[in-house]
Design an enzyme around this catalytic site. Structure first.
Site, PDB file in Angstrom:
ATOM      1  CB  CYS A   1      -1.000  -0.039   1.159  1.00 27.35           C
ATOM      2  SG  CYS A   1      -2.291   1.199   0.998  1.00 27.35           S
TER       3      CYS A   1
ATOM      4  CG  HIS B   1      -3.703  -3.367   3.214  1.00 21.26           C
ATOM      5  ND1 HIS B   1      -2.687  -2.934   4.039  1.00 21.26           N
ATOM      6  CD2 HIS B   1      -4.301  -2.250   2.742  1.00 21.26           C
ATOM      7  CE1 HIS B   1      -2.681  -1.617   4.085  1.00 21.26           C
ATOM      8  NE2 HIS B   1      -3.649  -1.171   3.299  1.00 21.26           N
TER       9      HIS B   1
ATOM     10  CD  GLU C   1      -1.535  -6.113   5.537  1.00 19.59           C
ATOM     11  OE1 GLU C   1      -1.170  -6.475   4.402  1.00 19.59           O
ATOM     12  OE2 GLU C   1      -1.676  -4.917   5.867  1.00 19.59           O
TER      13      GLU C   1
END
Lengths: 255, 196
Positions: B76, B176, B178
């Protein structure tokens, strides 16, 4: 294409010191639905696009333990988690984000101290700052409610939504206090008004009783996401079922 | 051990947990001298481009690290930091590992917040096992516009932007990983495996 998000919401309170997810009607009459991190993991596995976790206890207990609940919840949940309830300062933001939260939702504290929106968005970015609005209709006007729906803030909800985004809110979580828990559908008029007034994503909340209600909110307004609690907690519908239904009816979702 | 570079805006737990899930360990690094012992770096993405302001020593350290041929992944804002400059904060220099600029997206609702699809442009190690059209979680108002041929996947939000870039051992993802469910973990695992 950016798809519409389906967001289960976990309202947490504390029963003899133990966190419990509860479900209420018009912010009252609470029933137990489960342990926050267990439900969050179930919803993650079932395809939730995001999870909202709210401390509705407004207690010291909540303020002390929410970070732990977030820590436990985010250990096995790899979709965004938004935390709300009792967040009053930039430090509270930091504590929750460090515990694993991706965003923090603020309502009462934002209305009492609008500078918090600006300060938090400057430090953590607008993406982390969700302004939550509990709107209730008085005559023709929607007003902001604070302290868990108990007190009128004397603020026009649509005006406040606009102001909050100017201050740096990256998203609006819009709950209709009147519709909450009624399962009679989202307040589409309120949604439309706020979606027109702001240029950040708006999450529809309050009143969802069936996938049909979600379809109405996503088709008839410009809402970016729908939030629901009861219909998932009591296993009336699975997230997957809801998404399949929406897809069949022309709403793009992540399956 | 993978280093998570802290430019001061915090929130490393998600990335750290995801890295652990992918079979490696990650630790937060804040100073230039902490960097050089690590196998790889991740620049996590929370905050604004402004966080790079006044971080000259750290920026030099990361550039030196990258020059050693060890992998660097920007997530990001961390991806945006790989570029030269950003409209978000004029006058602040990026890491300049990839030529190009970061520009504001041109969409009616910003930030872009939610799940969007990748259009895979070419085969890549980072996207191994990821099907064209897979959804990932984005939270951004700005995106990268490279001035060299580095885009492995694009994404469309009222206009196309670079979603995944790869150049030598530098990687950037605008989403993202994650927070993108199993698909995101797969991308991180692909990266972790390159880190040896």
């Amino acid at each position: 294409m950016l798809v519409k998000r389906i967001i289960p919401c976990l309202d947490c309170t504390f029963v003899r010191g133990k966190p419990q997810v509860v479900k209420g009607t018009q912010f009252r009459r609470l029933k137990y639905a489960g342990v926050p991190w267990e439900l969050a993991e179930q919803y993650y596995a079932a395809g939730a696009d995001e999870i909202v976790l709210l401390d509705i206890s407004a207690s010291n207990e909540g303020r002390k333990t929410m970070a732990d609940i977030v820590r436990r919840t985010t250990e096995n949940v790899f979709v965004p988690v938004c935390i709300g309830g009792g967040i009053r300062s930039v430090n509270d933001f930091r504590r929750m984000l460090n515990a694993g939260a991706d965003k923090c939702a603020i309502n009462t504290s934002a209305i009492l101290n609008p500078a918090l929106i600006r300060n938090a968005s400057k430090i953590f970015g607008s993406n982390c700052v969700v302004v939550s609005i509990d709107a209730k209709k008085f005559g023709q006007r929607y007003e902001c409610m604070i302290y868990g729906g108990r007190k009128r803030a004397g603020l026009d909800a649509i005006e406040w939504a606009k102001k909050a985004t100017e201050l740096g809110a990256g998203e609006i979580l819009l709950t209709s206090v009147d519709a909450d828990g009624t399962r009679a559908g989202y307040d589409l008029e309120l949604l439309r008004k706020v979606c027109d007034a702001v240029d950040v994503p708006v999450i529809a909340s309050g009143g969802c009783g069936s996938p049909k209600d979600m379809l109405a909110a996503l088709k008839q307004t410009d809402a970016s996401a729908v939030l629901a609690a009861g219909i998932f907690h009591y296993k009336k519908y699975s997230i997957r079922q809801v998404k399949k239904y929406l897809e069949k009816n022309g709403v793009e979702v992540r399956l | 051990m993978i280093g998570l570079v802290d430019f001061g805006s915090g929130n490393f737990r998600s990335v750290s947990l995801a890295v652990r899930r992918c079979g490696d360990r990650a630790k937060v690094v804040r100073r230039e001298r902490e960097l050089q012992k690590l196998n790889a770096l991740i620049l996590p993405g929370v905050g604004s481009f402004e966080v790079l302001k006044g971080q000259d020593a750290l920026v030099r350290g990361i550039r030196k690290f990258a020059a050693s041929g060890r992998p660097v992944l920007g997530i990001c804002l961390g991806m945006q930091a790989l570029f030269e400059r950003s409209e978000e904060c004029a006058g602040v220099n990026g890491l300049s590992l990839i030529r190009g600029a970061v520009k504001k997206l041109n969409a009616p609702r910003l930030p872009q917040m939610g799940w969007n699809q990748l259009r895979i442009i070419r085969n890549s190690q980072l996207l191994d096992g990821i099907a064209d059209g897979t959804h990932f979680y984005f939270a951004n108002s700005y995106a990268c516009f490279p001035e060299e041929d580095v885009v492995s996947a694009a994404c469309d939000y009222d206009g196309e932007f670079a979603a995944v870039v790869e150049k030598e051992t530098f990687f950037g993802v605008q989403f993202h990983p994650e927070k993108s469910g199993e698909a995101g973990l797969r991308v991180l695992k692909n990266f972790v495996e390159m880190c040896g």
